[in-house]
Design an enzyme around this catalytic site. Structure first.
Site, PDB file in Angstrom:
ATOM      1  N   SER A  19       0.834  -1.212   0.000  1.00 18.14           N
ATOM      2  CA  SER A  19       0.000   0.000   0.000  1.00 18.14           C
ATOM      3  C   SER A  19       0.864   1.256   0.000  1.00 18.14           C
ATOM      4  O   SER A  19       2.011   1.239   0.439  1.00 18.14           O
ATOM      5  CB  SER A  19      -0.888   0.020   1.241  1.00 18.14           C
ATOM      6  OG  SER A  19      -1.564  -1.204   1.398  1.00 18.14           O
TER       7      SER A  19
HETATM    8  N1  SAH Z   1       0.091  -4.900   4.249  1.00 12.15           N
HETATM    9  C1  SAH Z   1       0.681  -5.385   3.033  1.00 12.15           C
HETATM   10  C2  SAH Z   1      -0.240  -5.140   1.861  1.00 12.15           C
HETATM   11  C3  SAH Z   1      -0.340  -6.364   1.006  1.00 12.15           C
HETATM   12  S1  SAH Z   1      -1.608  -6.356  -0.206  1.00 12.15           S
HETATM   13  C4  SAH Z   1       2.072  -4.823   2.817  1.00 12.15           C
HETATM   14  O1  SAH Z   1       2.521  -3.976   3.619  1.00 12.15           O
HETATM   15  O2  SAH Z   1       2.730  -5.257   1.873  1.00 12.15           O
HETATM   16  C5  SAH Z   1      -2.853  -7.332   0.575  1.00 12.15           C
HETATM   17  C6  SAH Z   1      -2.523  -8.755   0.848  1.00 12.15           C
HETATM   18  O3  SAH Z   1      -3.716  -9.381   1.349  1.00 12.15           O
HETATM   19  C7  SAH Z   1      -2.081  -9.599  -0.354  1.00 12.15           C
HETATM   20  O4  SAH Z   1      -0.815 -10.117  -0.101  1.00 12.15           O
HETATM   21  C8  SAH Z   1      -3.142 -10.700  -0.433  1.00 12.15           C
HETATM   22  O5  SAH Z   1      -2.636 -11.973  -0.805  1.00 12.15           O
HETATM   23  C9  SAH Z   1      -3.655 -10.724   1.003  1.00 12.15           C
HETATM   24  N2  SAH Z   1      -4.975 -11.338   1.177  1.00 12.15           N
HETATM   25  C10 SAH Z   1      -6.086 -11.259   0.406  1.00 12.15           C
HETATM   26  N3  SAH Z   1      -7.092 -11.985   0.930  1.00 12.15           N
HETATM   27  C11 SAH Z   1      -6.602 -12.550   2.084  1.00 12.15           C
HETATM   28  C12 SAH Z   1      -7.148 -13.421   3.070  1.00 12.15           C
HETATM   29  N4  SAH Z   1      -8.388 -13.887   3.005  1.00 12.15           N
HETATM   30  N5  SAH Z   1      -6.349 -13.775   4.111  1.00 12.15           N
HETATM   31  C13 SAH Z   1      -5.076 -13.340   4.204  1.00 12.15           C
HETATM   32  N6  SAH Z   1      -4.507 -12.525   3.301  1.00 12.15           N
HETATM   33  C14 SAH Z   1      -5.258 -12.125   2.251  1.00 12.15           C
END
Ligand code: SAH
Length: 246
Positions: A90
């Protein structure tokens, strides 16, 4: 482009911070990276982030270590970046905004925090500076492992990385003082509300239209002794919350 940092953010400067590629970190490089971070923090403050603990956590975690070396020179711009497997880290502005909302003006550390969507582990590292314990779940094994690698150098004893479907929350760490989601679904799963402590706050992107991949907004849920209070805030763009693991 306006508002770009005017000091060196070249790849060479940032790459030198990666021991993995065999370069030794020099004091000048450390200063370069901390200078661009400082500028990022000043911009966050300019965008209206006032929580001193959030600003200091954003200033201390090296975001360039969480992205591909080819993107390291963009790590301190207010932009989301690809982290592999179709996911993104993000924007710093959104990370700071959500964590500020999550802390709801608390003066010290928050208690236990649950993060759904570890991704590359950056936000989890920032959260670890502000919470007693952080439980962060990722559903993609490749990213769960990448985050573990990215975070190793920080040795954060209060950060627990979990592999699983975050829609179910993580009962063993409940109740949580705060829950933050980095992926947006149609609605907030009931498990999250159940696992939120009374007095706790949840911040998550949710779809505002009917189509998956359509518009989203930030939803704040406060769990009070009288019940659950929901507040819908600004438009955001997050990757979708998916079910199961892969
Ligand atoms: N906070 C992260 C943002 C990653 S983007 C950072 O700092 O990089 C969001 C993430 O949520 C992705 O990696 C995606 O695979 C994950 N995601 C989506 N649905 C999910 C679920 N049901 N449980 C766990 N992770 C999930």
């Amino acid at each position: 482009m306006k508002n770009r940092p005017s000091f060196p953010v070249g790849l060479d400067a940032l790459n030198a911070g990666f021991p993995a590629i065999g370069k030794v970190r020099s004091p000048e490089v450390g200063m370069d990276s901390s200078a661009v971070r400082k500028s990022m923090v000043q911009k966050l403050a300019g965008q209206g982030i006032t929580d001193a603990l959030v600003l200091s956590a954003m200033g201390s975690i090296e975001r360039h270590r969480f992205v591909d070396t080819a993107l390291a020179n963009q790590a301190y711009e207010d932009t989301s970046l690809p982290i592999g497997l179709g996911q993104t880290i993000s924007k710093p502005g959104v990370v700071a905004r959500m964590i500020e909302l999550l802390r709801q003006g608390a003066s010290g550390r928050v208690g236990r925090i649950l993060e759904i969507g570890t991704g590359c582990g950056y936000q989890a590292a920032v959260l670890s500076q502000l919470a007693s314990e952080v439980y962060s779940i990722e559903r993609l094994r490749g990213l769960h492992e990448k985050a573990r690698e990215n975070l190793r150098h920080l040795r954060l004893a209060n950060l627990h990385l979990l592999f699983g479907d975050g829609r179910l929350g993580y009962v063993k760490g409940a109740p949580y003082a705060a829950i933050i989601a980095a992926a947006g679904g149609e609605a907030v799963p009931q498990a999250w509300i159940d696992q939120l402590a009374v007095g706790g706050r949840l911040v998550a992107p949710v779809s505002t239209g009917s189509a998956a991949g359509g518009p989203q907004a930030l939803l704040v849920i406060d769990k009070t002794p009288q019940g659950v209070r929901q507040t819908m805030l600004e438009t955001v763009h997050f990757v979708p919350l998916k079910s199961g693991v892969a």
